[in-house]
Design an enzyme around this catalytic site. Sequence first.
Site, mmCIF file in Angstrom:
data_model
loop_
_atom_site.group_PDB
_atom_site.id
_atom_site.type_symbol
_atom_site.label_atom_id
_atom_site.label_comp_id
_atom_site.label_asym_id
_atom_site.label_seq_id
_atom_site.Cartn_x
_atom_site.Cartn_y
_atom_site.Cartn_z
ATOM 1 C CB CYS A 166 38.675 52.751 2.353
ATOM 2 S SG CYS A 166 39.893 52.355 1.126
ATOM 3 C CB CYS A 220 37.710 51.237 -1.417
ATOM 4 S SG CYS A 220 39.250 50.066 -0.834
#
Length: 177
Positions: free
Chosen positions: A132, A135
């Site tokens: 991700c 993130c």
Amino acid sequence: MSLDALRETLPAYAKDLSLNLSSLAAETLLSDQQKWGAFVASAHAVGVPAVVQAVEAAASAAGLSAEAKTAAKAAAAIMGMNNVYYRSLHLISNGEYKTLPAKLRMNVLANPGVEKVDFELWCTAVSAINGCGMCLDAHEAELKKHGVPNTSIQAALRIASVVNAVGRVIAGEAAAA
């Protein structure tokens, strides 16, 4: 199973992983709590039982507290959810989803039970495993606000990458048996 026993189960073609696992266990760029928490969070993110058991045994032997172990597991759990959600927002071309409230509980991010920097390192490691980018950027920015050097962040990423690869090899070999 110990970390050494786990290393011995790796086939010859994964010798580099075994060597990297050994050198990362001796890593000194991170505190012991940061290092072993990154190992535990990464192992739980990968979810291969033999890897989880070996890493948890090594972390306990190295003195990782029960509170830190729980926080590392919490990092794997919350990022398992967040990484899917935020990666999806990034990948969907319809930008409207980014304007909607997530409506997901994330209380552990505010009160992880360990120092914020340690938890952020563990979330970064898990986010790398789960792929991700949103993130990774968010947690890396938070770490930089706290003055964490790039070499320490890289150490957590190296732990994540090796634990992930070891888990994949162990799972692949079990499936082939």
